[in-house]
Design a protein around this motif. Structure first.
Motif, short mmCIF file in Angstrom:
data_model
loop_
_atom_site.label_atom_id
_atom_site.label_comp_id
_atom_site.label_asym_id
_atom_site.label_seq_id
_atom_site.Cartn_x
_atom_site.Cartn_y
_atom_site.Cartn_z
N ASN A 298 11.77 108.76 -69.40
CA ASN A 298 12.17 108.32 -68.08
C ASN A 298 11.97 109.44 -67.05
OD1 ASN A 298 14.28 110.05 -68.57
ND2 ASN A 298 15.82 108.46 -68.78
N VAL A 299 12.11 109.10 -65.80
CA VAL A 299 11.82 110.04 -64.71
C VAL A 299 12.77 111.23 -64.74
CG1 VAL A 299 11.71 110.28 -62.21
CG2 VAL A 299 10.84 108.22 -63.30
N LYS A 300 14.07 110.97 -64.98
CA LYS A 300 15.04 112.05 -64.97
C LYS A 300 14.72 113.08 -66.06
CE LYS A 300 19.32 111.53 -66.46
NZ LYS A 300 20.74 111.21 -66.56
N ARG A 301 14.40 112.62 -67.24
CA ARG A 301 14.08 113.52 -68.35
C ARG A 301 12.78 114.28 -68.06
NH1 ARG A 301 15.56 115.53 -73.01
NH2 ARG A 301 14.09 115.62 -74.72
N GLY A 302 11.80 113.61 -67.48
CA GLY A 302 10.53 114.27 -67.15
C GLY A 302 10.70 115.36 -66.11
N SER A 303 11.50 115.10 -65.09
CA SER A 303 11.68 116.11 -64.05
C SER A 303 12.51 117.29 -64.54
CB SER A 303 12.31 115.48 -62.80
OG SER A 303 13.57 114.94 -63.11
N THR A 304 13.52 117.03 -65.36
CA THR A 304 14.29 118.15 -65.89
C THR A 304 13.46 118.97 -66.87
OG1 THR A 304 15.28 116.71 -67.57
CG2 THR A 304 16.56 117.10 -65.56
N PHE B 52 10.19 119.38 -66.67
CA PHE B 52 9.31 120.15 -65.81
C PHE B 52 10.04 121.38 -65.25
CE2 PHE B 52 7.78 121.04 -61.47
CZ PHE B 52 6.50 121.45 -61.78
N LEU B 53 11.26 121.19 -64.78
CA LEU B 53 12.03 122.32 -64.24
C LEU B 53 12.36 123.34 -65.32
CD1 LEU B 53 14.38 120.45 -61.76
CD2 LEU B 53 12.46 121.97 -61.21
N LYS B 54 12.64 122.87 -66.54
CA LYS B 54 12.90 123.79 -67.64
C LYS B 54 11.67 124.63 -67.96
CE LYS B 54 16.59 121.54 -70.24
NZ LYS B 54 16.92 120.95 -71.54
N VAL B 55 10.50 124.02 -67.91
CA VAL B 55 9.26 124.76 -68.15
C VAL B 55 9.05 125.82 -67.07
CG1 VAL B 55 6.73 124.55 -68.21
CG2 VAL B 55 8.15 122.94 -69.49
N ILE B 56 9.32 125.45 -65.83
CA ILE B 56 9.19 126.41 -64.73
C ILE B 56 10.16 127.57 -64.93
CG2 ILE B 56 9.50 126.74 -62.23
CD1 ILE B 56 6.96 125.20 -63.02
N ILE B 57 11.40 127.28 -65.30
CA ILE B 57 12.39 128.33 -65.55
C ILE B 57 11.91 129.24 -66.68
CG2 ILE B 57 14.72 128.74 -66.47
CD1 ILE B 57 15.63 126.32 -64.81
N LEU C 171 22.38 124.14 -66.83
CA LEU C 171 22.71 123.06 -65.90
C LEU C 171 21.75 121.89 -66.06
CD1 LEU C 171 24.56 122.26 -63.53
CD2 LEU C 171 22.93 123.35 -62.01
N LEU C 172 20.48 122.17 -66.23
CA LEU C 172 19.51 121.10 -66.46
C LEU C 172 19.78 120.38 -67.79
CD1 LEU C 172 16.25 122.79 -65.19
CD2 LEU C 172 17.47 120.88 -64.15
N THR C 173 20.23 121.11 -68.78
CA THR C 173 20.60 120.49 -70.05
C THR C 173 21.80 119.56 -69.88
OG1 THR C 173 19.78 122.43 -71.24
CG2 THR C 173 21.25 120.96 -72.45
N TYR C 174 22.79 119.98 -69.08
CA TYR C 174 23.93 119.11 -68.80
C TYR C 174 23.49 117.84 -68.08
CZ TYR C 174 26.65 123.36 -69.74
OH TYR C 174 27.18 124.49 -70.30
N ILE C 175 22.56 118.00 -67.15
CA ILE C 175 22.06 116.83 -66.41
C ILE C 175 21.34 115.88 -67.35
CG2 ILE C 175 20.41 116.12 -64.64
CD1 ILE C 175 21.19 118.71 -63.12
N GLU C 176 20.53 116.42 -68.26
CA GLU C 176 19.83 115.58 -69.23
C GLU C 176 20.79 114.79 -70.12
OE1 GLU C 176 15.55 117.64 -70.27
OE2 GLU C 176 17.24 117.94 -71.62
N LYS C 177 21.90 115.42 -70.46
CA LYS C 177 22.87 114.77 -71.34
C LYS C 177 23.89 113.93 -70.56
CE LYS C 177 22.54 118.30 -74.87
NZ LYS C 177 23.24 119.34 -75.62
N SER C 178 23.59 113.63 -69.31
CA SER C 178 24.47 112.85 -68.43
C SER C 178 25.86 113.47 -68.34
CB SER C 178 24.56 111.40 -68.90
OG SER C 178 23.29 110.79 -68.84
N ASN C 179 25.88 114.79 -68.30
CA ASN C 179 27.13 115.53 -68.21
C ASN C 179 27.13 116.39 -66.94
OD1 ASN C 179 29.62 116.27 -69.12
ND2 ASN C 179 28.88 117.71 -70.65
N ALA C 180 26.46 115.90 -65.90
CA ALA C 180 26.30 116.68 -64.68
C ALA C 180 27.62 116.86 -63.93
CB ALA C 180 25.28 116.03 -63.76
N PHE C 181 28.48 115.87 -64.00
CA PHE C 181 29.75 115.94 -63.29
C PHE C 181 30.84 116.42 -64.24
CE2 PHE C 181 27.29 112.79 -60.94
CZ PHE C 181 27.31 113.37 -59.69
#
Length: 158
Positions: free
Chosen positions: A2-8, A10-15, A71-81
């Motif tokens: 999905n889009v959320k997983r793909g963008s996170t 991508f950001l993880k690769v950049i990091i 933080l990106l890992t938390y977002i991927e696991k739907s644990n952002a909040f």
């Protein structure tokens, strides 16, 4: 994917790539310092504060990158909040303030070196000030994310 997983991802690769660049810089710095000390033995003692600032900058930036990765890992696991996300944002913000402090120390050292050598420090000074501006923007973005998250967590605990 999905889009959320793909963008996170991508950001993880950049990091990760930025982290590799920081590691390469840390490996390259001592050799460059030794060459510079050989070329300019009269100002070689100024390399120690510059190296301290450079390694402090790299270490602090590495901690901030690790927290961003978490933080990106938390977002991927739907644990952002969560409280974990809030703690990561706090650490990123502290690292950003530390980097600004380290850049200012480097600029002071540069100013002292320019008085000794008579060189014009305008170029490196402007780069340092641009870096401070960029980091200030990051601090504002983190603060903009942190406040609503803190309010959400406070309302959820009531």
């Amino acid at each position: 994917m999905n889009v959320k997983r793909g963008s996170t991802t991508f950001l993880k690769v950049i990091i990760f790539l930025v982290g590799v660049a920081i590691l390469a810089l840390c490996i390259w710095l001592p050799g460059a310092a030794i060459r510079d000390a050989g070329a300019h033995p009269d100002t070689a003692y100024f390399l120690i504060p510059f190296l301290a600032c450079a390694y402090g900058f790299c270490a602090t930036l590495s901690v901030a990158l690790y927290q961003a990765y978490k933080l990106l890992t938390y977002i991927e696991k739907s644990n952002a909040f969560s409280e974990l996300s809030l703690n990561s944002l706090k650490i990123i913000k502290k690292c950003a303030f530390t980097v600004i402090f380290i850049i200012l120390l480097g600029l002071v050292n540069l100013k002292v070196l320019s008085k000794v050598t008579g060189d014009d420090p305008a170029g490196p000074t402007s780069l340092g000030l641009m870096g401070i501006l960029a980091i200030s923007i990051i601090i504002a973005a983190v603060d903009a994310l942190q406040k609503p998250l803190k309010n959400f967590l406070e309302k959820g605990s009531e």
